[in-house]
Design a protein around this motif. Structure first.
Motif, PDB file in Angstrom:
ATOM      1  N   UNK A 241      19.914   2.309   2.605  1.00  0.00           N
ATOM      2  CA  UNK A 241      19.913   2.094   1.095  1.00  0.00           C
ATOM      3  C   UNK A 241      20.774   0.568   0.406  1.00  0.00           C
ATOM      4  N   UNK A 242      21.477  -0.305   1.151  1.00  0.00           N
ATOM      5  CA  UNK A 242      21.699  -1.383   0.487  1.00  0.00           C
ATOM      6  C   UNK A 242      20.584  -2.219   0.622  1.00  0.00           C
ATOM      7  N   UNK A 243      19.377  -2.265   2.390  1.00  0.00           N
ATOM      8  CA  UNK A 243      18.364  -2.368   2.124  1.00  0.00           C
ATOM      9  C   UNK A 243      17.526  -2.733   0.770  1.00  0.00           C
ATOM     10  N   UNK A 244      17.286  -1.282   0.666  1.00  0.00           N
ATOM     11  CA  UNK A 244      16.595  -0.311  -0.541  1.00  0.00           C
ATOM     12  C   UNK A 244      17.355  -1.854  -1.919  1.00  0.00           C
ATOM     13  N   UNK A 245      18.091  -1.591  -1.871  1.00  0.00           N
ATOM     14  CA  UNK A 245      19.080  -2.328  -3.455  1.00  0.00           C
ATOM     15  C   UNK A 245      18.967  -3.302  -3.839  1.00  0.00           C
ATOM     16  N   UNK A 246      19.378  -4.093  -2.514  1.00  0.00           N
ATOM     17  CA  UNK A 246      19.748  -5.597  -2.577  1.00  0.00           C
ATOM     18  C   UNK A 246      19.204  -6.572  -1.751  1.00  0.00           C
ATOM     19  N   UNK A 247      17.897  -5.481  -1.423  1.00  0.00           N
ATOM     20  CA  UNK A 247      17.164  -6.599  -0.136  1.00  0.00           C
ATOM     21  C   UNK A 247      15.801  -6.191  -0.198  1.00  0.00           C
ATOM     22  N   UNK A 248      15.535  -6.157  -0.894  1.00  0.00           N
ATOM     23  CA  UNK A 248      14.246  -4.728  -1.033  1.00  0.00           C
ATOM     24  C   UNK A 248      12.888  -5.843  -0.478  1.00  0.00           C
ATOM     25  N   UNK A 249      12.877  -6.797  -1.585  1.00  0.00           N
ATOM     26  CA  UNK A 249      12.376  -7.851  -1.007  1.00  0.00           C
ATOM     27  C   UNK A 249      11.682  -8.687   0.027  1.00  0.00           C
ATOM     28  N   UNK A 250      13.151  -8.779   0.749  1.00  0.00           N
ATOM     29  CA  UNK A 250      12.823  -8.619   1.802  1.00  0.00           C
ATOM     30  C   UNK A 250      12.571  -8.153   2.823  1.00  0.00           C
ATOM     31  N   UNK A 251      12.443  -6.995   2.584  1.00  0.00           N
ATOM     32  CA  UNK A 251      12.154  -5.934   3.146  1.00  0.00           C
ATOM     33  C   UNK A 251      10.733  -5.693   3.502  1.00  0.00           C
ATOM     34  N   UNK A 252      10.111  -5.950   1.738  1.00  0.00           N
ATOM     35  CA  UNK A 252       8.296  -6.173   1.964  1.00  0.00           C
ATOM     36  C   UNK A 252       7.649  -7.228   2.427  1.00  0.00           C
ATOM     37  N   UNK A 253       8.377  -8.410   2.740  1.00  0.00           N
ATOM     38  CA  UNK A 253       8.127  -9.029   3.944  1.00  0.00           C
ATOM     39  C   UNK A 253       8.432  -9.202   5.092  1.00  0.00           C
ATOM     40  N   UNK A 254       9.334  -8.445   5.161  1.00  0.00           N
ATOM     41  CA  UNK A 254       9.307  -8.078   6.344  1.00  0.00           C
ATOM     42  C   UNK A 254       7.728  -7.205   7.237  1.00  0.00           C
ATOM     43  N   UNK A 255       7.572  -6.103   5.994  1.00  0.00           N
ATOM     44  CA  UNK A 255       6.662  -5.716   6.544  1.00  0.00           C
ATOM     45  C   UNK A 255       4.614  -6.168   6.689  1.00  0.00           C
ATOM     46  N   UNK A 256       5.410  -7.305   5.739  1.00  0.00           N
ATOM     47  CA  UNK A 256       3.975  -8.021   5.750  1.00  0.00           C
ATOM     48  C   UNK A 256       3.734  -9.275   7.042  1.00  0.00           C
ATOM     49  N   UNK A 257       4.793  -8.963   7.720  1.00  0.00           N
ATOM     50  CA  UNK A 257       5.119 -10.230   8.588  1.00  0.00           C
ATOM     51  C   UNK A 257       4.488  -9.632   9.792  1.00  0.00           C
ATOM     52  N   UNK A 258       4.851  -7.763   9.621  1.00  0.00           N
ATOM     53  CA  UNK A 258       5.108  -7.207  10.864  1.00  0.00           C
ATOM     54  C   UNK A 258       3.924  -6.340  11.132  1.00  0.00           C
ATOM     55  N   UNK A 259       2.915  -6.860   9.982  1.00  0.00           N
ATOM     56  CA  UNK A 259       1.569  -5.287  10.023  1.00  0.00           C
ATOM     57  C   UNK A 259       0.472  -5.492  11.291  1.00  0.00           C
ATOM     58  N   UNK A 260       0.563  -7.377  11.462  1.00  0.00           N
ATOM     59  CA  UNK A 260      -0.278  -7.149  12.942  1.00  0.00           C
ATOM     60  C   UNK A 260      -0.140  -7.099  13.665  1.00  0.00           C
ATOM     61  N   UNK A 261       1.095  -6.811  14.206  1.00  0.00           N
ATOM     62  CA  UNK A 261       1.737  -7.226  15.571  1.00  0.00           C
ATOM     63  C   UNK A 261       1.761  -5.883  16.133  1.00  0.00           C
ATOM     64  N   UNK A 262       1.483  -4.812  14.879  1.00  0.00           N
ATOM     65  CA  UNK A 262       1.830  -2.882  15.484  1.00  0.00           C
ATOM     66  C   UNK A 262      -0.213  -2.831  15.115  1.00  0.00           C
ATOM     67  N   UNK A 263      -0.581  -2.934  14.101  1.00  0.00           N
ATOM     68  CA  UNK A 263      -1.556  -2.250  13.511  1.00  0.00           C
ATOM     69  C   UNK A 263      -2.294  -3.016  14.173  1.00  0.00           C
ATOM     70  N   UNK A 264      -2.995  -3.892  14.460  1.00  0.00           N
ATOM     71  CA  UNK A 264      -3.777  -5.185  15.095  1.00  0.00           C
ATOM     72  C   UNK A 264      -3.474  -4.819  16.748  1.00  0.00           C
ATOM     73  N   UNK A 265      -2.661  -4.723  17.543  1.00  0.00           N
ATOM     74  CA  UNK A 265      -2.404  -4.369  19.379  1.00  0.00           C
ATOM     75  C   UNK A 265      -3.119  -2.662  18.735  1.00  0.00           C
ATOM     76  N   UNK A 266      -2.923  -2.015  18.188  1.00  0.00           N
ATOM     77  CA  UNK A 266      -3.207  -0.931  17.854  1.00  0.00           C
ATOM     78  C   UNK A 266      -4.698  -0.574  17.301  1.00  0.00           C
ATOM     79  N   UNK A 267      -5.423  -1.521  17.406  1.00  0.00           N
ATOM     80  CA  UNK A 267      -7.236  -1.503  17.045  1.00  0.00           C
ATOM     81  C   UNK A 267      -7.642  -2.092  18.108  1.00  0.00           C
ATOM     82  N   UNK A 268      -6.861  -3.203  18.799  1.00  0.00           N
ATOM     83  CA  UNK A 268      -7.633  -3.653  19.785  1.00  0.00           C
ATOM     84  C   UNK A 268      -7.285  -2.834  20.997  1.00  0.00           C
ATOM     85  N   UNK A 269      -7.033  -1.884  21.033  1.00  0.00           N
ATOM     86  CA  UNK A 269      -6.518  -0.967  22.186  1.00  0.00           C
ATOM     87  C   UNK A 269      -7.047   0.090  22.308  1.00  0.00           C
ATOM     88  N   UNK A 270      -6.078   0.822  21.508  1.00  0.00           N
ATOM     89  CA  UNK A 270      -6.340   2.318  21.481  1.00  0.00           C
ATOM     90  C   UNK A 270      -7.687   2.385  21.143  1.00  0.00           C
TER      91      UNK A 270
END
Length: 442
Positions: A241-270
């Motif tokens: 709840x603390x993250x969503x209240x006070x660090x939501x913008x940072x959370x969005x940036x974290x999601x964006x920056x992590x997207x390729x490492x997870x999604x891209x990997x499974x596109x190229x493998x699975x």
């Protein structure tokens, strides 16, 4: 915005760890993470090669494959919930107990999949049980990665965080090597033997591997930064709840920056494993071998990118990884469409190497986006919301094949899009990094 550092309270002592301890903690995090990813990737390979035939046998081939990938995606959907649960545990009671719990959960769930009767034996109960065990896997992985990188980074001095965080990331290709290697071996069995019991062996190996990883992880000391939080009574009751209240913008940036490492990997493998085997008619051994070779190359790139992050910053490394992957997306699938084994292996290897540039530094970047009191939750949520979003990418890409006449352009568009999102996340994330109070390594 620029990077900031939490100031010392007057009279407060610097957190001190030994260099040997910092390395030992990072290696312990790596071992546990390698097991976690072995278990998790194993399911992805089996979804493309086994589950569509043995657990969804009353469906036509395309529907069975979609159902198998949907079950695969269930694990990703569960990961944000796991991030909340284990983030709460890790930020409230300690990184160590959370990490011990996650490794036991995923090891047991994976081993039980190897004991699960198929559709021919117990009917509809088989795919339901498979989905439930995948759900347990997802919950555990939702808390594992965030805790592992947090533990490794919080034992390291700021100037060496890139290499320690990258060491944890090496667990991913090692897990891939172990899981793909195990499947490559059992695929050498006669087809009827493989379908009968051979495919179960890699899953059953999770039991002894769990005992080894648990023995190593039990010896891990609690994070010194978390100990400081307890000493100063700075922990929060509901960190998510603390993250969503006070660090939501940072959370969005974290999601964006992590997207390729997870999604891209499974596109190229699975997805590529399924596409090559089921659509192009390429021998499945070629597809598994391509993944093995790519995993070896990924280890080299991961170590290099981790050191590079210490020089230019993890956000900039993420940006370049995203841009290079976006540029290469269509050429990679053109190579795969040739159906030539050498071209396919080259495409998968190059694709994984490019994706690994951003993935290698995800731990270093995400841990520095959040303050210590909400770090486990913030890192786990960012990474696993990205995982929940991108875990269905193989399903989406497979569905698009039906509307594109089995052409690969839809998959290439998906890969390029998530790569560009990650590049943008890296640019923004580099400007938002927050450093902890200094750590002195003896």
């Amino acid at each position: 915005m620029t990077t900031t550092q939490e100031p010392l309270v007057p009279g407060e002592k610097l957190t001190t760890v030994s260099g040997a301890d910092a390395g030992r903690i990072a290696r312990a995090a790596f071992v546990g993470t390698a097991l976690e990813w072995y278990d998790y990737y194993l399911f992805g390979t089996a979804a493309a090669l086994v589950f569509n035939r043995l657990f969804f046998t009353e469906l036509d081939p395309t529907a069975a494959l979609l159902a198998a990938f949907a079950t695969f995606g269930v694990g990703f959907a569960a990961r944000p919930l796991g991030a909340i649960i284990f983030g709460w545990m890790g930020d409230r009671f300690g990184r160590r107990p959370a990490l011990l719990t996650t490794i036991v959960m995923i090891g047991i769930a994976t081993g039980l999949i190897g004991l699960l009767p198929d559709f021919g034996a117990i009917g509809l109960a088989a795919p339901i049980a498979l989905a439930l065990l995948r759900l347990v896997q997802g919950l555990a992985v939702g808390g594992e990665w965030g805790g592992a990188v947090t533990m490794a980074v919080e034992h390291a001095p700021a100037e060496k965080r890139g290499r320690f965080a990258a060491l944890v990331q090496v667990g991913s290709p090692v897990g891939t090597l172990l899981s793909s290697g195990a499947f490559a071996l059992v695929l050498m069995l006669p087809p009827e033997t493989f379908d009968s019991w051979g495919w179960r062996i890699p899953f059953l190996l999770a039991f002894p591997m769990l005992l080894i990883a648990l023995w190593i992880r039990i010896k891990v000391e609690e994070s010194p930064i978390f100990k400081d939080l307890l000493a100063h009574e700075e922990t929060v009751k509901v960190p998510a709840l603390e993250v969503f209240r006070h660090s939501f913008g940072r959370l969005v940036v974290a999601i964006m920056s992590a997207l390729l490492g997870v999604g891209g990997f499974y596109m190229i493998t699975t997805f590529v494993t399924s596409y090559g085997t089921n659509t192009l008619g390429v021998d499945r051994q070629v597809m598994v071998s391509a993944t093995l070779i790519a995993a070896v190359a990924q280890i080299v790139v991961t170590i290099f990118a981790g050191r590079l992050a210490e020089k230019i910053g993890p956000g900039r490394v993420t940006m370049w990884g995203g841009l290079l992957t976006a540029v290469a997306a269509f050429p990679l699938f053109w190579l795969i469409d040739t159906k030539e084994p050498v071209a396919i292996i080259a495409a998968v290897t190059i694709g994984i190497m490019l994706i690994a540039i951003a993935y290698a530094v995800s731990g270093a970047l995400l841990t520095e986006l959040f303050p210590a009191k909400q770090r486990y939750s913030g890192v786990a949520l960012g990474y696993n919301i990205a995982g929940a979003t991108s875990g269905f990418m193989p399903l989406l890409a497979t569905a698009m094949l039906a509307t594109s006449g089995n052409q690969s352009w839809g998959a290439a568009i998906i890969l390029a899009a998530i790569a560009l999102i990650t590049a943008a996340g890296g640019i923004i994330g580099e400007r938002l990094r927050v450093h902890d109070k200094p750590i002195v390594v003896d």
